[in-house]
Design a protein around this motif. Structure first.
Motif, mmCIF file in Angstrom:
data_model
loop_
_atom_site.group_PDB
_atom_site.id
_atom_site.type_symbol
_atom_site.label_atom_id
_atom_site.label_comp_id
_atom_site.label_asym_id
_atom_site.label_seq_id
_atom_site.Cartn_x
_atom_site.Cartn_y
_atom_site.Cartn_z
ATOM 1 N N SER A 179 0.785 -1.166 0.044
ATOM 2 C CA SER A 179 0.194 0.011 -0.053
ATOM 3 C C SER A 179 1.073 1.217 -0.082
ATOM 4 O O SER A 179 1.887 1.268 0.686
ATOM 5 C CB SER A 179 -0.981 -0.103 1.485
ATOM 6 O OG SER A 179 -1.782 -1.221 1.214
ATOM 7 N N SER A 180 0.679 2.059 -0.873
ATOM 8 C CA SER A 180 1.290 3.334 -0.925
ATOM 9 C C SER A 180 0.444 4.511 0.009
ATOM 10 O O SER A 180 1.111 5.683 0.197
ATOM 11 C CB SER A 180 1.537 3.926 -2.254
ATOM 12 O OG SER A 180 0.123 4.162 -3.027
ATOM 13 N N THR A 181 -0.661 4.292 0.223
ATOM 14 C CA THR A 181 -1.544 5.222 0.977
ATOM 15 C C THR A 181 -2.031 4.588 2.555
ATOM 16 O O THR A 181 -2.275 3.350 2.399
ATOM 17 C CB THR A 181 -2.751 5.827 0.449
ATOM 18 O OG1 THR A 181 -3.513 4.681 -0.169
ATOM 19 C CG2 THR A 181 -2.113 6.464 -0.929
ATOM 20 N N HIS A 182 -1.934 5.545 3.470
ATOM 21 C CA HIS A 182 -2.542 4.847 4.771
ATOM 22 C C HIS A 182 -3.912 4.574 4.802
ATOM 23 O O HIS A 182 -4.533 5.403 4.271
ATOM 24 C CB HIS A 182 -2.083 5.816 5.718
ATOM 25 C CG HIS A 182 -2.393 5.477 7.108
ATOM 26 N ND1 HIS A 182 -2.167 4.016 7.684
ATOM 27 C CD2 HIS A 182 -2.958 5.899 8.123
ATOM 28 C CE1 HIS A 182 -2.407 3.933 8.941
ATOM 29 N NE2 HIS A 182 -3.123 5.075 9.176
ATOM 30 N N ASP A 183 -4.265 3.338 5.493
ATOM 31 C CA ASP A 183 -5.658 3.053 5.371
ATOM 32 C C ASP A 183 -5.926 3.460 6.987
ATOM 33 O O ASP A 183 -5.408 3.129 7.876
ATOM 34 C CB ASP A 183 -5.957 1.613 5.347
ATOM 35 C CG ASP A 183 -7.222 1.293 5.514
ATOM 36 O OD1 ASP A 183 -8.046 2.060 5.820
ATOM 37 O OD2 ASP A 183 -7.708 -0.058 5.302
ATOM 38 N N PHE A 197 2.946 3.810 9.671
ATOM 39 C CA PHE A 197 2.710 3.585 8.290
ATOM 40 C C PHE A 197 4.009 3.907 7.653
ATOM 41 O O PHE A 197 4.421 3.259 6.442
ATOM 42 C CB PHE A 197 1.765 4.405 7.737
ATOM 43 C CG PHE A 197 1.576 4.413 6.231
ATOM 44 C CD1 PHE A 197 0.870 2.917 5.758
ATOM 45 C CD2 PHE A 197 1.648 5.170 5.492
ATOM 46 C CE1 PHE A 197 0.848 2.852 4.459
ATOM 47 C CE2 PHE A 197 1.694 5.008 3.967
ATOM 48 C CZ PHE A 197 1.034 3.982 3.330
ATOM 49 N N LEU A 198 4.844 4.844 7.838
ATOM 50 C CA LEU A 198 6.040 5.178 7.539
ATOM 51 C C LEU A 198 7.158 4.255 7.704
ATOM 52 O O LEU A 198 7.820 4.050 6.542
ATOM 53 C CB LEU A 198 6.693 6.568 8.141
ATOM 54 C CG LEU A 198 8.081 7.004 7.880
ATOM 55 C CD1 LEU A 198 7.858 7.609 5.939
ATOM 56 C CD2 LEU A 198 8.499 8.189 8.587
ATOM 57 N N TRP A 204 8.980 -2.487 3.250
ATOM 58 C CA TRP A 204 8.829 -3.072 1.995
ATOM 59 C C TRP A 204 9.497 -2.531 0.898
ATOM 60 O O TRP A 204 9.462 -3.125 -0.256
ATOM 61 C CB TRP A 204 7.152 -3.137 1.930
ATOM 62 C CG TRP A 204 6.618 -4.316 2.542
ATOM 63 C CD1 TRP A 204 5.780 -3.886 3.819
ATOM 64 C CD2 TRP A 204 6.839 -5.622 2.971
ATOM 65 N NE1 TRP A 204 5.452 -4.857 4.383
ATOM 66 C CE2 TRP A 204 5.919 -5.932 3.640
ATOM 67 C CE3 TRP A 204 7.379 -6.484 1.981
ATOM 68 C CZ2 TRP A 204 5.908 -7.198 4.013
ATOM 69 C CZ3 TRP A 204 7.472 -7.667 2.397
ATOM 70 C CH2 TRP A 204 6.660 -8.382 3.446
ATOM 71 N N SER A 205 9.779 -1.350 0.998
ATOM 72 C CA SER A 205 10.400 -0.635 -0.205
ATOM 73 C C SER A 205 11.804 -1.216 -0.494
ATOM 74 O O SER A 205 12.218 -1.155 -1.731
ATOM 75 C CB SER A 205 10.776 0.916 0.111
ATOM 76 O OG SER A 205 11.466 1.156 1.119
ATOM 77 N N GLU A 261 -1.204 -3.975 5.678
ATOM 78 C CA GLU A 261 -0.534 -3.112 6.744
ATOM 79 C C GLU A 261 -0.877 -3.354 8.215
ATOM 80 O O GLU A 261 -0.402 -3.411 9.041
ATOM 81 C CB GLU A 261 -1.095 -1.486 6.387
ATOM 82 C CG GLU A 261 -0.692 -0.508 7.305
ATOM 83 C CD GLU A 261 -1.334 0.650 7.013
ATOM 84 O OE1 GLU A 261 -1.328 1.758 7.890
ATOM 85 O OE2 GLU A 261 -2.120 0.854 5.866
ATOM 86 N N ARG A 262 -2.009 -4.285 8.003
ATOM 87 C CA ARG A 262 -2.533 -4.676 9.319
ATOM 88 C C ARG A 262 -1.777 -5.816 10.068
ATOM 89 O O ARG A 262 -2.020 -6.038 11.038
ATOM 90 C CB ARG A 262 -3.875 -5.463 9.101
ATOM 91 C CG ARG A 262 -4.914 -4.364 8.533
ATOM 92 C CD ARG A 262 -6.310 -5.344 8.090
ATOM 93 N NE ARG A 262 -7.289 -4.439 7.462
ATOM 94 C CZ ARG A 262 -8.092 -3.658 8.165
ATOM 95 N NH1 ARG A 262 -8.327 -3.790 9.401
ATOM 96 N NH2 ARG A 262 -8.967 -3.018 7.611
#
Length: 496
Positions: A179-183, A197-198, A204-205, A261-262
């Motif tokens: 994911s590139s945007t935070h949920d 999230f950062l 993962w990058s 992300e979870r």
């Protein structure tokens, strides 16, 4: 004729799909059929492949027995040598992947025989295995893919070039999506603000650098990679895994981790996930610091970067040692694997030389452990005993070795005039020898002549230097003419 051949093939297909189950049935079918041996053989080749479609509906054991029957008929000479391999490929094409995994046991049992087959037949096994691997899912059928790779390693020598990544290409299509945007609905179940999230994106990058390490040659990408690795190591050090439970083998392996992300807080505390990420970093470091033949020239590390990699590597080993279970043993195994990987890289850099030892190498290896008994020499005796009859005879020809070396009989250098005598006669105006047959046209004679002149007649080389415009052959002819005149003059002979 064509109708008879087709009828015979159809008859064979019917029998192979029903009553023919053993080699005795094959022999009886061949003996009662009409036609030449070659016609029967061709018909059986066609029938064995056509009958596959009716036999694959049976049980897995029935399918394996049919494959074995095709190999037995080939060894007995009733069918062509390549027919069983076509049958084997047709069988796997007709079966589901689940049944292929069961029938593949036959290939595993016969791997020793397949390794002795000619190259053409082994290449058919290679194509079959590659087709199966393409059908397999990388995340579901990992065990079956491993079985196929093991069989290929048994059948083909380790230096087989079809299985080598000779030019060190990377799988650039192996993208890791995250994911590139935070949920906003996702909450990190931790009190620390560092697990955010950062950090999720940072973690993962780094997979993109594992996918294509050559992009690190860019200074900006290097700085980003360095910061990412430092952040991952810092988080793993601060949030240590304190569990001591043993993980079962079935739960210990993942083809590829999920990137949701979870799951971040759970993955950070998972020892397998930690090892997965940190070992990838160690592999990347080994590529960056290793001597790889096809690595880009611009990917050369400066001393500060080498120093950073060395310190970070030690830090990673320290984190892995503290990660249960059996952290110290795991680090030992990883170091051993990376050490052997470095050896394989050097082997590829050297052009993949054969790993099979020659008879000479084996003899040298055997002689390493053999201790020779050396007898002490008796210096009081006038004769030498070198342990060999022939050497003893040669060594004792003359009691004084220095005198033997200075013996006039050992002087094999000819006199200058005798060496050039024939050439002098050829250069006489009334010799009648044409220029194309002169000895001075022979390059070997010219070379020997110059060597002789260098040893016995150095002044003649001054004549060559004074006539630089002439060829070497013409120069040598002039020198030979001068030698002839001087010899005749010294011996009171008539000169022209």
């Amino acid at each position: 004729m064509a109708g008879g051949f087709r009828a015979l093939c159809d008859d064979y297909v019917t029998k192979l799909g029903g009553s023919v189950r053993t080699m005795t049935d094959i022999q009886a079918m061949q003996s009662t059929s009409k036609g030449t041996d070659q016609e029967k053989k061709t018909c059986l080749d066609v029938a064995l492949r056509k009958a596959v479609f009716s036999r694959v509906d049976g049980s897995d054991e029935d399918v394996k027995s049919y494959i074995d029957l095709s190999f037995q008929s080939s060894r007995a000479g009733y069918s062509s040598p390549t027919t069983p391999f076509f049958v084997l490929a047709d069988v796997f094409d007709c079966l589901t992947l689940e049944r292929c995994a069961n029938v593949f046991c036959y290939v595993e049992e016969k791997s020793g025989q397949f390794a002795k087959e000619p190259t053409g037949n082994r290449n058919m096994i290679l194509r079959l295995c590659n087709d199966l691997i393409r059908r397999c899912s990388k995340s579901i059928n990992t065990h079956f893919c491993g079985r196929i790779q093991i069989i290929l390693a048994k059948i083909f020598p380790i230096s087989e070039r079809s299985g080598l990544n000779l030019q060190s290409h990377f799988n650039l299509e192996n993208l890791t999506e995250f994911s590139s945007t935070h949920d906003e609905d996702v909450s990190m179940e931790t009190d620390s603000k560092e697990i955010s999230f950062l950090f999720y994106k940072t973690l993962w990058s780094i997979q993109d650098y594992f996918r294509n390490p050559n992009q690190i040659s860019n200074d900006a990408n290097w700085k980003k990679m360095e910061d990412t690795v430092n952040e991952i190591c810092r988080i793993f050090e601060n949030y240590k895994h304190e569990g001591s439970e043993q993980v079962s083998k079935d739960e210990a392996y993942f083809a590829k981790f999920l990137t949701s992300e979870r799951l971040l807080t759970l993955q950070i505390l998972d020892s397998n996930f930690r090892r997965h990420i940190l070992v990838q970093i160690l592999t990347l470091f080994q590529y960056l610091t290793g001597d790889i033949k096809f690595k880009p020239n611009k990917l050369v590390l400066s001393e500060p970067r080498k120093f950073w990699i060395r310190d970070t590597t030690n830090n990673i080993y320290s984190i892995l040692t503290e990660t249960p279970p059996d952290g110290a043993a795991f680090v030992k195994h990883i170091k051993s694997v990376l050490k052997y990987e470095n050896k394989w890289s050097r082997w590829k850099n050297e052009g993949c030389p054969s790993l099979t030892k020659s008879a000479v190498d084996k003899m040298k290896q055997q002689q390493k452990g053999v201790r020779r008994t050396v007898r002490p020499m008796d210096f009081t005796s006038e004769k030498y005993d070198l342990g060999n009859t022939t050497l003893n005879d040669l060594w004792n020809i003359c009691p004084d070795n220095l005198a033997a070396c200075q013996d006039s009989n050992r002087n094999f250098t000819p006199e200058t005039y005798k060496f050039f005598e024939e050439c002098i006669e050829q250069l006489e105006p009334d010799s009648g020898v044409e220029k194309q047959y002169y000895l001075t046209n022979d390059t070997a004679f010219v070379w020997r002549s110059l060597r002789l002149l260098a040893q016995q007649s150095i002044p003649y080389f001054q004549h060559i230097q004074n006539t630089k415009n002439l060829t070497l052959t013409d120069n040598l002819q002039n020198i030979v003419t001068i030698i002839g005149k001087e010899y005749k003059k010294d011996n009171g002979m008539e000169c022209n």
